[in-house]
Motif scaffolding. Structure first.
Motif, mmCIF file in Angstrom:
data_model
loop_
_atom_site.group_PDB
_atom_site.id
_atom_site.type_symbol
_atom_site.label_atom_id
_atom_site.label_comp_id
_atom_site.label_asym_id
_atom_site.label_seq_id
_atom_site.Cartn_x
_atom_site.Cartn_y
_atom_site.Cartn_z
ATOM 1 N N PHE A 184 0.795 -1.224 0.000
ATOM 2 C CA PHE A 184 0.000 0.000 0.000
ATOM 3 C C PHE A 184 0.829 1.277 0.000
ATOM 4 C CE2 PHE A 184 -2.720 -3.197 2.258
ATOM 5 C CZ PHE A 184 -3.579 -3.421 1.182
ATOM 6 N N VAL A 185 2.127 1.151 -0.201
ATOM 7 C CA VAL A 185 3.006 2.321 -0.229
ATOM 8 C C VAL A 185 2.708 3.215 -1.436
ATOM 9 C CG1 VAL A 185 4.791 1.056 -1.485
ATOM 10 C CG2 VAL A 185 5.415 3.089 -0.173
ATOM 11 N N HIS A 186 2.833 4.526 -1.243
ATOM 12 C CA HIS A 186 2.815 5.455 -2.371
ATOM 13 C C HIS A 186 4.259 5.621 -2.818
ATOM 14 C CE1 HIS A 186 2.823 9.601 -4.189
ATOM 15 N NE2 HIS A 186 1.959 8.944 -4.931
ATOM 16 N N LYS A 187 4.594 5.031 -3.950
ATOM 17 C CA LYS A 187 6.004 4.909 -4.336
ATOM 18 C C LYS A 187 6.668 6.254 -4.606
ATOM 19 C CE LYS A 187 5.708 0.161 -5.990
ATOM 20 N NZ LYS A 187 5.874 -0.763 -7.133
ATOM 21 N N GLY A 188 5.906 7.217 -5.112
ATOM 22 C CA GLY A 188 6.489 8.523 -5.337
ATOM 23 C C GLY A 188 6.987 9.150 -4.042
ATOM 24 N N SER A 189 6.163 9.079 -2.998
ATOM 25 C CA SER A 189 6.569 9.620 -1.702
ATOM 26 C C SER A 189 7.763 8.853 -1.142
ATOM 27 C CB SER A 189 5.398 9.550 -0.715
ATOM 28 O OG SER A 189 4.340 10.391 -1.121
ATOM 29 N N LEU A 190 7.732 7.537 -1.281
ATOM 30 C CA LEU A 190 8.844 6.706 -0.798
ATOM 31 C C LEU A 190 10.163 7.127 -1.438
ATOM 32 C CD1 LEU A 190 10.109 4.139 0.526
ATOM 33 C CD2 LEU A 190 9.354 2.877 -1.511
ATOM 34 N N PRO A 198 15.976 2.634 -1.086
ATOM 35 C CA PRO A 198 15.954 2.995 0.334
ATOM 36 C C PRO A 198 16.473 1.889 1.245
ATOM 37 C CG PRO A 198 13.730 2.539 -0.471
ATOM 38 C CD PRO A 198 14.627 2.552 -1.656
ATOM 39 N N ASP A 199 17.074 2.304 2.316
ATOM 40 C CA ASP A 199 17.541 1.395 3.353
ATOM 41 C C ASP A 199 16.327 0.688 3.961
ATOM 42 O OD1 ASP A 199 18.390 0.206 5.729
ATOM 43 O OD2 ASP A 199 19.672 1.883 6.306
ATOM 44 N N PRO A 200 16.282 -0.641 3.979
ATOM 45 C CA PRO A 200 15.133 -1.358 4.551
ATOM 46 C C PRO A 200 14.823 -0.947 5.987
ATOM 47 C CG PRO A 200 16.531 -2.874 3.331
ATOM 48 C CD PRO A 200 17.279 -1.569 3.393
ATOM 49 N N ALA A 201 15.859 -0.592 6.754
ATOM 50 C CA ALA A 201 15.617 -0.162 8.139
ATOM 51 C C ALA A 201 14.849 1.155 8.169
ATOM 52 C CB ALA A 201 16.945 -0.017 8.883
ATOM 53 N N LEU A 202 15.140 2.055 7.233
ATOM 54 C CA LEU A 202 14.408 3.317 7.178
ATOM 55 C C LEU A 202 12.981 3.104 6.692
ATOM 56 C CD1 LEU A 202 16.901 6.003 5.801
ATOM 57 C CD2 LEU A 202 15.928 5.817 8.098
ATOM 58 N N VAL A 203 12.794 2.156 5.792
ATOM 59 C CA VAL A 203 11.446 1.831 5.323
ATOM 60 C C VAL A 203 10.569 1.432 6.502
ATOM 61 C CG1 VAL A 203 10.092 0.182 3.974
ATOM 62 C CG2 VAL A 203 12.126 1.256 2.971
ATOM 63 N N LEU A 204 11.110 0.606 7.385
ATOM 64 C CA LEU A 204 10.350 0.182 8.572
ATOM 65 C C LEU A 204 10.172 1.351 9.542
ATOM 66 C CD1 LEU A 204 11.899 -3.333 9.277
ATOM 67 C CD2 LEU A 204 9.680 -2.814 8.250
ATOM 68 N N LEU A 205 11.235 2.120 9.769
ATOM 69 C CA LEU A 205 11.167 3.233 10.711
ATOM 70 C C LEU A 205 10.127 4.260 10.302
ATOM 71 C CD1 LEU A 205 12.412 4.719 13.183
ATOM 72 C CD2 LEU A 205 13.964 5.831 11.560
#
Length: 284
Positions: A184-190, A198-205
């Motif tokens: 459900f991520v909005h990829k543009g914002s990501l 992106p760093d997977p740890a930041l994705v979770l954070l």
């Protein structure tokens, strides 16, 4: 012709008088700035409430725009005007954007805005315990980030602003980006916030549904089921996380309505969402 010119000049003068005062959040240069252009200078436009219904509540407004531009009109100025109409002081945030800037610059700008309003509460005529944040779309992600990992400020800081808490006292999230995770991520914002890889740890954070605690502020959520840009599951996941943590929350999901509607002034059904918000704000 003279009357027409005079009327035009009066209108122009009136419009000038309505322009908000704008302050730089860091007058001597923002941390991590990569230049000296306007895009490198986060700022806050001040819209003080006036009139008999004026309250001591203040709201920092974060327009959306996928972390790459800002919808300053219908998710900024129009929102400030709506808040002023309800006696609420508004502060529209112009935060730094990707792809030039990435996390943690954006959250730093939002936290600075909250600290600024709190530090200047007496001058601004607000109660430092009644300062909320309102975000739209990617601005909703920024607002919900401000409401999850926050801090009490640094009491030893030389800068009075840095001594203040960055915790908003309440949050308003309109069709917000919440998660940075599939599906459900909005990829543009990501990508604009964290880069293309992106760093997977930041994705979770920065998946804020995972960061909710009992100290997360009371929240009002608005979304539509038809939103094809930011799926409604973003708001639903945040609502469920707030419920699990015991945080007061109210959510309104409308069946119809596209993404980015703002106050939806031209839709007689969808526009009713702001009346629910006005009721919710009465004790804020």
């Amino acid at each position: 012709m003279r009357l027409g010119m005079r009327a035009g000049m009066l209108l122009f003068a009136a419009l000038l008088s309505m322009q908000a005062e704008t302050i730089l959040l860091w007058p001597n240069g923002a941390p991590l700035a990569q230049g000296s252009g306007e895009e490198d200078k986060p700022s806050l436009a001040l819209y003080p409430a006036t009139g008999a219904n004026k309250t001591q509540t203040g709201v920092v407004v974060c327009p959306g725009g996928s972390y790459v531009h800002l919808a300053m009109d219908h998710e900024g100025v129009k929102i400030a005007e709506w808040l002023n109409g309800h006696g609420i002081n508004a502060y529209v945030l112009r935060y730094r954007l990707g792809p030039k800037y990435h996390h943690p610059v954006e959250i730093g700008d939002a936290q600075r805005a909250l600290r600024y309003v709190r530090a200047n509460a007496a001058t601004l005529g607000v109660d430092p315990a009644h300062i909320g944040i309102w975000g739209f779309s990617a601005g909703g992600h920024l607002a919900s980030t401000a409401g999850t990992p926050f801090d009490a400020g640094n009491p030893a800081a030389a800068d009075l602003i840095d001594r203040q808490s960055s915790r908003p006292d309440f949050m308003i999230l309109s069709y917000p980006v919440i998660t940075m995770q599939e599906p459900f991520v909005h990829k543009g914002s990501l990508h604009n916030l964290l880069g293309e890889n992106p760093d997977p740890a930041l994705v979770l954070l920065l998946s804020n549904e995972l960061q909710v605690s009992a100290n997360t502020p009371p929240t009002f959520l608005f979304h539509t089921s038809e939103d094809k840009t930011v799926p409604v599951e973003n708001s639903v996941a945040f609502y469920l996380a707030l419920r699990k943590a015991g945080v007061p929350v109210e959510m309104h999901i409308y069946q119809k309505g596209a993404h980015g509607v703002g106050l939806a002034p031209n839709d007689p059904v969808l526009s009713t969402w702001s009346a629910h918000l006005a009721d919710w704000l009465r004790d804020k």
